[in-house]
Design an enzyme around this catalytic site. Structure first.
Site, mmCIF file in Angstrom:
data_model
loop_
_atom_site.group_PDB
_atom_site.id
_atom_site.type_symbol
_atom_site.label_atom_id
_atom_site.label_comp_id
_atom_site.label_asym_id
_atom_site.label_seq_id
_atom_site.Cartn_x
_atom_site.Cartn_y
_atom_site.Cartn_z
ATOM 1 C CG HIS A 158 -0.220 0.127 2.531
ATOM 2 N ND1 HIS A 158 0.454 -0.923 3.108
ATOM 3 C CD2 HIS A 158 -0.077 1.180 3.383
ATOM 4 C CE1 HIS A 158 0.982 -0.546 4.257
ATOM 5 N NE2 HIS A 158 0.687 0.733 4.445
ATOM 6 N NE ARG A 184 2.681 6.480 9.586
ATOM 7 C CZ ARG A 184 1.599 5.855 9.163
ATOM 8 N NH1 ARG A 184 1.716 4.714 8.505
ATOM 9 N NH2 ARG A 184 0.402 6.338 9.416
ATOM 10 C CG HIS A 203 5.019 1.058 3.163
ATOM 11 N ND1 HIS A 203 4.557 2.233 2.608
ATOM 12 C CD2 HIS A 203 4.395 0.955 4.367
ATOM 13 C CE1 HIS A 203 3.703 2.813 3.425
ATOM 14 N NE2 HIS A 203 3.577 2.057 4.498
ATOM 15 C CG ASP A 246 1.537 5.149 4.651
ATOM 16 O OD1 ASP A 246 1.050 4.018 4.811
ATOM 17 O OD2 ASP A 246 2.626 5.507 5.143
#
Length: 293
Positions: free
Chosen positions: A109, A284, A269, A111
């Site tokens: 995917h 993150r 990723h 983000d």
């Protein structure tokens, strides 16, 4: 000579990890990069070149983690993940032994493409991880587009697609909560082939959040009604599958205080969930981006 001047004259050493994308950086302190203009400009240039950067042994503070991400732009507030209370925008992705089973990360995917303006990138830190397992894979979607057959490139030129949080994060919710989520975050529509706003490169821009094409049903593509569903679905499935090709990938094995910084506009990723029973705690900071074109 001041420390800032000395660090500004430092040349960051980068070693490529694959023939396609990814570089590991050495002999740098990300806290200094966050606060030094010269170092940050090198860092940004390396990110555009390699698409994802990796650095180990960075015991920096959460404040410096946030400061580094904010050099790129305003941080995203993710609706489905909790932020550190003292550092808004720093999302805690903690997988504990008693965490509920879910499968949102172990899919290829990009983000938050369900946003009209998806993130431009992220700065991700490993706080604690398993002794083995829990790697993350990144994919170069510029290479994935460039190596498509020419007839496929011609077929997808001008195509647009819908991206949905409702059909992904919302799928496990009650119908009422799913409807609320959809109202708060309506589906976004993006080009199937995106142009990078800084490099000008073309990237394939469909992923696990993509549900369907929005302008496939034309006289050129559809003779009869039966052409629409299989024709569009098979093409979309083929395009999404390009992220699984190893030639476009780099795989990173996490260690505590290692970082990955990636360009979300041209990569996908996949967080490998092969480590239970073990914990994996990541933090993150995602940077808001612009509207794809």
């Amino acid at each position: 000579m001041t420390a800032a001047t000395r660090t500004s004259q430092t040349v960051i050493r980068a070693e490529r990890l694959t023939a396609t994308l990814g570089a590991e950086l050495f002999d740098i302190d990300l806290a200094e990069v966050a606060h030094d203009d010269g170092l940050f400009e090198q860092f940004r240039s390396l990110l555009l070149e390699h698409k994802v950067l990796f650095v180990r042994d960075q015991p920096i503070s959460r404040a410096d983690h946030v400061a580094l991400a904010e050099r790129f732009g305003t941080l995203e507030d993710h609706p489905m993940a909790g932020s550190d209370p003292d550092h808004p925008g720093l999302v805690r992705i903690y997988k504990e032994l008693d965490s509920p089973a879910e499968h949102y990360e172990n899919a290829f995917h990009c983000d938050a493409t369900w946003r009209e303006n998806p993130p431009m990138g992220s700065v991700l830190r490993c706080v604690e991880g398993p002794a083995v397992g829990g790697d993350t894979i990144w994919v170069d979607m510029v290479a994935a587009y460039e190596r498509l057959p020419e007839n496929i490139k011609e077929r997808i030129a001008g195509l647009r697609a819908r991206h949905s949080i409702e059909s992904s994060f919302g799928a496990a919710m009650t119908p009422e909560k799913r409807a609320d989520l959809h109202r708060a975050f309506p589906d976004a529509e993006h080009p199937v082939v995106r142009t990078h706003p800084e490099t000008g490169e073309k990237a394939l821009f469909v992923n696990a959040f993509t549900t369907h094409f929005t302008n496939f049903h034309t006289p050129e593509n559809v003779r009869f009604g039966i052409d629409y569903a299989p024709g569009a679905a098979d093409l979309l499935r083929y395009l999404i599958s390009q992220a699984t090709i190893p030639e476009f990938q780099v795989r990173w094995r996490w260690t505590p205080n290692s970082f990955a910084i990636w360009d979300n506009r041209c990569t996908q990723h996949y967080a490998v969930q092969d480590y239970w029973p073990a914990v994996r705690r990541m933090e993150r900071a995602a940077i808001m981006g612009d509207r794809p074109f």
